[in-house]
Design an enzyme around this catalytic site. Structure first.
Site, mmCIF file in Angstrom:
data_model
loop_
_atom_site.group_PDB
_atom_site.id
_atom_site.type_symbol
_atom_site.label_atom_id
_atom_site.label_comp_id
_atom_site.label_asym_id
_atom_site.label_seq_id
_atom_site.Cartn_x
_atom_site.Cartn_y
_atom_site.Cartn_z
ATOM 1 N N LYS A 1 -38.705 -6.244 25.704
ATOM 2 C CA LYS A 1 -39.084 -5.698 27.116
ATOM 3 C C LYS A 1 -38.301 -5.149 27.928
ATOM 4 O O LYS A 1 -38.382 -4.218 28.791
ATOM 5 C CB LYS A 1 -40.197 -6.618 27.725
ATOM 6 C CG LYS A 1 -39.488 -7.893 28.118
ATOM 7 C CD LYS A 1 -40.567 -8.799 29.005
ATOM 8 C CE LYS A 1 -39.695 -10.192 29.117
ATOM 9 N NZ LYS A 1 -40.809 -11.219 29.497
ATOM 10 N N ARG A 2 -36.810 -5.339 27.841
ATOM 11 C CA ARG A 2 -35.677 -4.937 28.568
ATOM 12 C C ARG A 2 -35.647 -3.392 28.233
ATOM 13 O O ARG A 2 -35.175 -2.769 29.126
ATOM 14 C CB ARG A 2 -34.545 -5.595 27.791
ATOM 15 C CG ARG A 2 -34.052 -7.135 28.877
ATOM 16 C CD ARG A 2 -32.825 -7.144 28.381
ATOM 17 N NE ARG A 2 -32.621 -8.739 29.083
ATOM 18 C CZ ARG A 2 -31.428 -8.944 29.796
ATOM 19 N NH1 ARG A 2 -30.355 -8.293 29.482
ATOM 20 N NH2 ARG A 2 -31.442 -10.000 30.532
#
Ligand code: GLU
Length: 494
Positions: free
Chosen positions: A252-253
């Site tokens: 998700k980064r």
């Protein structure tokens, strides 16, 4: 034989695109063989599992159009389909293995185990947890009577090679040396994933396990458990992991990973499913756009290629555009658009914020446009502030992001408490602290309460905008990230 496949998500977070991808392949495989597809909730990690997460996962898979034949919400002949409701059964299976000499009671504390590992390493030995930690029977009895906590561990060979058959990879060899005597039953009496997964796949008559590649190293333990129990093992198939465009594991980064984000962005489920179907798989005729039914009709697991499939949001947008243009007539387009955001409920939630500010209706769209937008078009200058330097602005955004990533109750009050607590521990005035947040969320510091906006936008869009704002400002280098993580920990804001 009836083919039976399953998806077995752990309800510990957002509904992940990886879960949907694995579910899709399991569904296609089952349908192609006229079989059944089951949904089982693996919530043995009671500390991290939540009802909301389970509900979100089910809703997101349904939104995509994936339907299961048996599951916690639809029932079925092999229920219950939630492991927490089956927990009383697992102990007996673990104890049966102790009985047969395939498992043992282990009283070692984590500290003790760590010491043993260190000692073994120092002697150049394999530091793994092996069966030689087993205590003599009388010692086991003594400690049990004394009420000492214990776990049950399975025995594994010390050496040799375990050969796993994988539908896509053929034979995979894994050294037994690398495999620990896995805990099967924890000291609180709950089973670990490995025991519960094997027992349930057996009891639910699962014939094929299609799951993410990250589980391949667990396969030797599972294969051994099937042999210990004397059960036939399902056929294994490890699907390639989804990747970010830079080929690292999808995270998700770098990419939004929650299906809710894609729904909130206004993607249509047909396109998301179509794109997931192209992860490592292709239609025999190379067609890029296809429906779930078309995928099922042409499905062949051998067409999965093992090179890491890249999940690229830009490509997904392009595909979504095709679906909007080619598959929705004007009528359907209006219906979908209304359902997405321009519905009564969403507009009613917005009205209290608009009413006090608008003089004419034509003020509404410009004022509220950020509520209907995806990722905002921001420039670094938008964040210029007379009190905060760029480093300060980035910290505010990063810390707020971390704090809000951990927030499980997405309400205005909870968000407000998070933000207020952070501003205080950073020693910043609320107004100064909120400035970058306003810009990240609303694109301007002049909007109505940003807490309301975040509550309405939802966790996925909020976090994506904070992440994007950080990117616009250049983010932090790896080295800086380490420092900033320490600063955040020192604030005690977690
Ligand atoms: N509960 C595991 C997960 O969350 C399931 C893995 C499997 O399919 O065996 O991914």
């Amino acid at each position: 034989m009836t083919v039976r496949t399953r998806i077995a998500p752990s309800p510990t977070g957002d509904p992940h695109v990886g879960t949907a991808y694995v579910a899709l392949f399991n569904l296609c495989f089952a349908r192609q063989h006229g079989g059944q597809f089951i949904l089982r909730i693996e919530d043995t990690d009671q500390a991290r599992s939540t009802d909301e997460s389970e509900r979100d996962i089910l809703d997101a898979l349904r939104w995509l159009g994936l339907e299961w034949d048996e599951g916690p919400d639809v029932g079925g002949p092999h229920g219950p389909y939630r492991q927490s409701e089956r927990k009383n059964d697992y102990r007996a299976y673990a104890e049966a293995l102790v009985e047969k000499g395939h498992a043992f009671y282990c009283f070692r504390t984590p500290d003790e185990l760590e010491r043993i590992r260190e000692e073994r390493k120092a002697q150049g030995l394999n530091p793994g947890i092996k069966g030689d930690l087993e205590l003599p029977d009388n010692e086991v009895k003594r400690r049990m009577t004394a009420g000492e906590p214990y776990v049950i561990r399975m025995k594994v060979p010390d050496e040799g090679v375990c050969v796993i058959d994988d539908m896509l990879r053929g034979q995979v060899e894994i050294d037994w040396q690398q495999v620990d005597c896995q805990i099967l039953l924890k000291s609180d009496g709950m089973p670990t994933y490995h025991l519960a997964n094997v027992v349930d796949d057996h009891l639910m008559a699962i014939t094929h396990v299609l799951r993410g590649e990250e589980w391949i190293n667990s396969a030797p333990k599972h294969q051994l458990l099937y042999a210990y129990f004397g059960w036939e093992m399902p056929v294994l198939c490890h699907l390639p992991l989804l990747r970010n465009p830079d080929k690292s594991k999808l995270s998700k980064r770098k990419n939004p990973t929650s299906i809710n984000f894609y729904e909130r962005m206004g993607f249509v489920p047909e396109a998301v499913l179509n794109y997931l179907g192209r992860m490592g798989w292709s239609m025999p005729d190379g067609r890029e756009k296809f429906s779930l039914q078309e995928m099922i009709d042409s499905f062949d697991i051998q067409r999965v290629s093992l090179g890491g499939p890249v999940f690229d949001v830009e490509k997904l947008r392009w595909l979504n555009g095709l679906w909007l243009r080619e598959d929705l007539d004007d009528q359907a387009f209006v219906e979908r658009l209304q359902k997405w955001w321009f519905n009564r409920e969403s507009l009613e939630a917005l009205v209290p914020h608009i009413r006090g500010r608008a003089e004419v209706f034509s003020d509404v769209a410009p004022m509220a446009s950020f509520m209907f937008s995806g990722i905002l078009n921001l420039k670094p200058e938008d964040f210029a502030h007379n009190k905060l330097e760029e480093g300060g602005v980035k910290r505010v955004l990063q810390f707020a992001l971390w704090k809000l990533e951990a927030e499980r109750h997405w309400t205005k009050d909870a968000i407000f408490a998070d933000v207020k607590g952070l501003a205080k521990s950073m020693g910043l005035k609320m107004g100064d602290f909120m400035f970058p947040i306003f810009v990240a969320i609303a694109g301007t510091p002049n909007s109505w309460s940003v807490m309301d906006s975040m509550a309405l936008l939802g966790p996925d869009m909020t976090r994506a905008r904070l992440r994007h704002a950080l990117q616009v400002l250049g983010g932090f280098s790896k080295k800086e990230t380490k420092r900033v993580e320490k600063e955040y920990a020192a604030l005690g804001a977690d």
